[in-house]
Design a protein around this motif. Structure first.
Motif, PDB file in Angstrom:
ATOM      1  N   TYR A  61       0.821  -1.207   0.000  1.00  0.00           N
ATOM      2  CA  TYR A  61       0.000   0.000   0.000  1.00  0.00           C
ATOM      3  C   TYR A  61       0.859   1.262   0.000  1.00  0.00           C
ATOM      4  O   TYR A  61       0.403   2.330  -0.448  1.00  0.00           O
ATOM      5  CB  TYR A  61      -0.961  -0.015   1.188  1.00  0.00           C
ATOM      6  N   PHE A  62       2.078   1.165   0.477  1.00  0.00           N
ATOM      7  CA  PHE A  62       3.019   2.280   0.338  1.00  0.00           C
ATOM      8  C   PHE A  62       3.282   2.566  -1.135  1.00  0.00           C
ATOM      9  O   PHE A  62       3.260   3.729  -1.583  1.00  0.00           O
ATOM     10  CB  PHE A  62       4.323   1.948   1.069  1.00  0.00           C
ATOM     11  N   PHE A  63       3.506   1.502  -1.913  1.00  0.00           N
ATOM     12  CA  PHE A  63       3.703   1.666  -3.350  1.00  0.00           C
ATOM     13  C   PHE A  63       2.421   2.158  -4.032  1.00  0.00           C
ATOM     14  O   PHE A  63       2.474   2.966  -4.966  1.00  0.00           O
ATOM     15  CB  PHE A  63       4.150   0.349  -3.979  1.00  0.00           C
ATOM     16  N   LEU A  64       1.284   1.677  -3.570  1.00  0.00           N
ATOM     17  CA  LEU A  64       0.012   2.073  -4.166  1.00  0.00           C
ATOM     18  C   LEU A  64      -0.281   3.560  -3.970  1.00  0.00           C
ATOM     19  O   LEU A  64      -0.870   4.198  -4.848  1.00  0.00           O
ATOM     20  CB  LEU A  64      -1.131   1.238  -3.589  1.00  0.00           C
ATOM     21  N   ILE A 118       8.388  -2.566  -9.648  1.00  0.00           N
ATOM     22  CA  ILE A 118       8.733  -2.862  -8.249  1.00  0.00           C
ATOM     23  C   ILE A 118       7.498  -3.333  -7.475  1.00  0.00           C
ATOM     24  O   ILE A 118       7.630  -4.100  -6.516  1.00  0.00           O
ATOM     25  CB  ILE A 118       9.388  -1.655  -7.542  1.00  0.00           C
ATOM     26  N   MET A 119       6.299  -2.916  -7.888  1.00  0.00           N
ATOM     27  CA  MET A 119       5.088  -3.433  -7.262  1.00  0.00           C
ATOM     28  C   MET A 119       4.919  -4.917  -7.567  1.00  0.00           C
ATOM     29  O   MET A 119       4.529  -5.707  -6.696  1.00  0.00           O
ATOM     30  CB  MET A 119       3.866  -2.643  -7.744  1.00  0.00           C
ATOM     31  N   ALA A 120       5.228  -5.305  -8.795  1.00  0.00           N
ATOM     32  CA  ALA A 120       5.174  -6.721  -9.152  1.00  0.00           C
ATOM     33  C   ALA A 120       6.244  -7.501  -8.394  1.00  0.00           C
ATOM     34  O   ALA A 120       6.000  -8.625  -7.922  1.00  0.00           O
ATOM     35  CB  ALA A 120       5.363  -6.880 -10.657  1.00  0.00           C
ATOM     36  N   TYR A 121       7.418  -6.915  -8.242  1.00  0.00           N
ATOM     37  CA  TYR A 121       8.494  -7.566  -7.480  1.00  0.00           C
ATOM     38  C   TYR A 121       8.093  -7.710  -6.014  1.00  0.00           C
ATOM     39  O   TYR A 121       8.374  -8.751  -5.385  1.00  0.00           O
ATOM     40  CB  TYR A 121       9.780  -6.748  -7.593  1.00  0.00           C
ATOM     41  N   ASP A 122       7.445  -6.707  -5.449  1.00  0.00           N
ATOM     42  CA  ASP A 122       6.974  -6.781  -4.066  1.00  0.00           C
ATOM     43  C   ASP A 122       6.017  -7.950  -3.880  1.00  0.00           C
ATOM     44  O   ASP A 122       6.116  -8.708  -2.902  1.00  0.00           O
ATOM     45  CB  ASP A 122       6.286  -5.471  -3.691  1.00  0.00           C
ATOM     46  N   ARG A 123       5.092  -8.127  -4.808  1.00  0.00           N
ATOM     47  CA  ARG A 123       4.138  -9.246  -4.721  1.00  0.00           C
ATOM     48  C   ARG A 123       4.856 -10.580  -4.916  1.00  0.00           C
ATOM     49  O   ARG A 123       4.479 -11.592  -4.312  1.00  0.00           O
ATOM     50  CB  ARG A 123       3.034  -9.083  -5.766  1.00  0.00           C
ATOM     51  N   PHE A 124       5.879 -10.595  -5.770  1.00  0.00           N
ATOM     52  CA  PHE A 124       6.662 -11.819  -5.972  1.00  0.00           C
ATOM     53  C   PHE A 124       7.344 -12.248  -4.670  1.00  0.00           C
ATOM     54  O   PHE A 124       7.302 -13.421  -4.284  1.00  0.00           O
ATOM     55  CB  PHE A 124       7.698 -11.595  -7.074  1.00  0.00           C
ATOM     56  N   VAL A 125       7.958 -11.300  -3.977  1.00  0.00           N
ATOM     57  CA  VAL A 125       8.636 -11.616  -2.714  1.00  0.00           C
ATOM     58  C   VAL A 125       7.616 -12.068  -1.677  1.00  0.00           C
ATOM     59  O   VAL A 125       7.846 -13.030  -0.933  1.00  0.00           O
ATOM     60  CB  VAL A 125       9.431 -10.400  -2.198  1.00  0.00           C
ATOM     61  N   ALA A 126       6.449 -11.396  -1.625  1.00  0.00           N
ATOM     62  CA  ALA A 126       5.423 -11.736  -0.634  1.00  0.00           C
ATOM     63  C   ALA A 126       4.872 -13.139  -0.841  1.00  0.00           C
ATOM     64  O   ALA A 126       4.610 -13.864   0.135  1.00  0.00           O
ATOM     65  CB  ALA A 126       4.287 -10.712  -0.695  1.00  0.00           C
ATOM     66  N   TYR A 133      10.083 -12.014   3.515  1.00  0.00           N
ATOM     67  CA  TYR A 133       9.457 -10.787   2.994  1.00  0.00           C
ATOM     68  C   TYR A 133       9.799  -9.561   3.834  1.00  0.00           C
ATOM     69  O   TYR A 133      10.248  -8.532   3.309  1.00  0.00           O
ATOM     70  CB  TYR A 133       7.940 -10.964   2.915  1.00  0.00           C
ATOM     71  N   HIS A 134       9.586  -9.632   5.146  1.00  0.00           N
ATOM     72  CA  HIS A 134       9.795  -8.465   6.009  1.00  0.00           C
ATOM     73  C   HIS A 134      11.282  -8.113   6.149  1.00  0.00           C
ATOM     74  O   HIS A 134      11.609  -6.956   6.419  1.00  0.00           O
ATOM     75  CB  HIS A 134       9.181  -8.705   7.384  1.00  0.00           C
ATOM     76  N   ASN A 135      12.143  -9.078   5.955  1.00  0.00           N
ATOM     77  CA  ASN A 135      13.578  -8.787   5.987  1.00  0.00           C
ATOM     78  C   ASN A 135      14.046  -8.111   4.701  1.00  0.00           C
ATOM     79  O   ASN A 135      15.000  -7.319   4.719  1.00  0.00           O
ATOM     80  CB  ASN A 135      14.380 -10.074   6.202  1.00  0.00           C
ATOM     81  N   ILE A 136      13.378  -8.439   3.590  1.00  0.00           N
ATOM     82  CA  ILE A 136      13.761  -7.855   2.300  1.00  0.00           C
ATOM     83  C   ILE A 136      13.087  -6.500   2.091  1.00  0.00           C
ATOM     84  O   ILE A 136      13.751  -5.498   1.820  1.00  0.00           O
ATOM     85  CB  ILE A 136      13.398  -8.808   1.142  1.00  0.00           C
ATOM     86  N   MET A 137      11.763  -6.479   2.227  1.00  0.00           N
ATOM     87  CA  MET A 137      10.994  -5.259   1.938  1.00  0.00           C
ATOM     88  C   MET A 137      10.871  -4.405   3.205  1.00  0.00           C
ATOM     89  O   MET A 137       9.789  -4.180   3.740  1.00  0.00           O
ATOM     90  CB  MET A 137       9.621  -5.628   1.388  1.00  0.00           C
ATOM     91  N   PHE A 141      14.313   0.113   2.470  1.00  0.00           N
ATOM     92  CA  PHE A 141      14.478  -0.411   1.114  1.00  0.00           C
ATOM     93  C   PHE A 141      13.342   0.057   0.204  1.00  0.00           C
ATOM     94  O   PHE A 141      13.575   0.435  -0.952  1.00  0.00           O
ATOM     95  CB  PHE A 141      14.533  -1.940   1.155  1.00  0.00           C
ATOM     96  N   CYS A 142      12.106   0.058   0.720  1.00  0.00           N
ATOM     97  CA  CYS A 142      10.958   0.509  -0.068  1.00  0.00           C
ATOM     98  C   CYS A 142      11.079   1.987  -0.421  1.00  0.00           C
ATOM     99  O   CYS A 142      10.755   2.404  -1.542  1.00  0.00           O
ATOM    100  CB  CYS A 142       9.657   0.262   0.697  1.00  0.00           C
ATOM    101  N   THR A 143      11.549   2.783   0.537  1.00  0.00           N
ATOM    102  CA  THR A 143      11.741   4.212   0.285  1.00  0.00           C
ATOM    103  C   THR A 143      12.804   4.439  -0.783  1.00  0.00           C
ATOM    104  O   THR A 143      12.648   5.299  -1.658  1.00  0.00           O
ATOM    105  CB  THR A 143      12.156   4.931   1.590  1.00  0.00           C
ATOM    106  N   ILE A 144      13.879   3.646  -0.721  1.00  0.00           N
ATOM    107  CA  ILE A 144      14.936   3.750  -1.735  1.00  0.00           C
ATOM    108  C   ILE A 144      14.397   3.375  -3.108  1.00  0.00           C
ATOM    109  O   ILE A 144      14.684   4.046  -4.113  1.00  0.00           O
ATOM    110  CB  ILE A 144      16.129   2.853  -1.358  1.00  0.00           C
ATOM    111  N   LEU A 145      13.604   2.295  -3.187  1.00  0.00           N
ATOM    112  CA  LEU A 145      13.041   1.861  -4.464  1.00  0.00           C
ATOM    113  C   LEU A 145      12.154   2.940  -5.079  1.00  0.00           C
ATOM    114  O   LEU A 145      12.257   3.249  -6.271  1.00  0.00           O
ATOM    115  CB  LEU A 145      12.240   0.575  -4.266  1.00  0.00           C
ATOM    116  N   VAL A 146      11.275   3.519  -4.264  1.00  0.00           N
ATOM    117  CA  VAL A 146      10.369   4.551  -4.764  1.00  0.00           C
ATOM    118  C   VAL A 146      11.137   5.796  -5.187  1.00  0.00           C
ATOM    119  O   VAL A 146      10.843   6.404  -6.228  1.00  0.00           O
ATOM    120  CB  VAL A 146       9.316   4.903  -3.691  1.00  0.00           C
TER     121      VAL A 146
END
Length: 319
Positions: A61-64, A118-126, A133-137, A141-146
């Protein structure tokens, strides 16, 4: 073309209007104004509920929220100018304003490609790596990606805009499009556009094809994983969500790739205008419903926010 054909420098262009008849113009103004209001309000609601509801404080939802903000900007780059031209009958645009519109249109479009990836990658990791998931995303890291999405989108477009700004335009001055897009603008140049055309083609190929491959590969891995582990009911729900996401992604990428990943000054301009409506207007309208309102969490959060708002209104009335 020869640079010496005409020494007159065109500084004002005339944009195309979608309908020539008065009835068509009225229908266009009403329908597209409604679409614009729905797009802004739908995406704004997503941002509000994602910010207010703690249950939606997740990377997805951060990405959304960033996608929603981007879609509001994206449609605002082109549609208000189109509506203004239809209402006033004045479809002129200066060269500087045309380049500005083209820059923000290209930058936001590139940013959306990166963001969808990156939204698709987030769902892939989840789905495929849930234990990690929580260690990666992480939040960092999410702030850097955005941040990389936004900065890369705006930086990547700058070089092509600089090259276009050095071109000479000496007539005609009618852009065969309803906004300042690359292909119809380059067709009006009376200088050699080969270098500019090559750079734009390479940039579009890397950005569109690269992000599209990442997105499709992520969704493919998600689908295979879900089908392997989910129950019959889970498979149906996952397939429905996957199909809706893939539909929007396919519309966006297929139209963008068809229009931009080819020699810029070639091709059917009429078809380009039709496809442009899909990725400039339809996609920003559909994204709130596809990515958010189909999720049970988002619908529940929306219901809670609505109930709180109604309760607050009732309290205000009683006071």
């Amino acid at each position: 073309m020869d640079e010496n054909v005409n020494n007159t420098r065109v500084t004002v262009f005339v944009l195309l209007q979608l309908w020539d008849t008065s009835v068509g113009q009225v229908a266009f103004i009403i329908s597209f104004t409604l679409i614009y209001v729905l797009t802004l309000s739908g995406n704004l609601i997503i941002i509000i509920i994602c910010r207010l509801e703690r249950s939606l404080d997740t990377p997805m939802y951060f990405f959304l929220t960033h996608l929603a903000a981007l879609e509001m900007c994206y449609i605002s780059v082109t549609l208000p100018k189109m509506l203004h031209g239809s209402i006033t009958g004045n479809s002129t645009i200066t060269f500087v304003a045309c380049l500005t519109q083209l820059y923000f249109f290209g930058s936001l479009g590139s940013t959306e490609c990166f963001l969808l990836a990156i939204m698709a990658y987030d769902r892939f990791v989840a789905v495929c790596k849930p234990l990690h998931y929580h260690n990666i995303m992480t939040t960092k890291f999410c702030t850097i990606l955005v941040s990389c999405c936004w900065s890369s989108g705006f930086i990547s477009t700058m070089s092509s805009i600089i090259l276009i700004s050095t071109l000479h335009f000496c007539g005609p001055d009618h852009i065969q499009h309803f906004f300042c897009d690359i292909t119809p603008l380059l067709r009006l140049s009376c200088t050699n556009v080969h270098q500019t055309e090559t750079l734009i083609f390479l940039l579009a190929s890397v950005i569109l094809v690269g992000s599209c491959l990442v997105t499709l590969l992520s969704y493919f891995r998600i689908l295979t994983t879900v089908l392997a582990i989910a129950s019959g009911n889970g498979r149906r729900k996952a397939s429905s969500t996957f199909a809706s996401h893939l539909t929007v992604v396919s519309i966006y990428y297929s139209t963008m790739i068809f229009v931009y990943v080819r020699p810029t000054t070639s091709g059917a301009s009429s078809l380009n205008k039709i496809l442009s409506v899909l990725y400039t207007i339809l996609t920003p309208l559909l994204n709130p419903f596809i990515y958010t309102l189909r999720n049970n969490e988002a619908r529940l959060a929306l219901r809670k926010t609505k109930d709180r708002a109604i309760l607050q209104i009732k309290k205000s009335i009683l006071l």
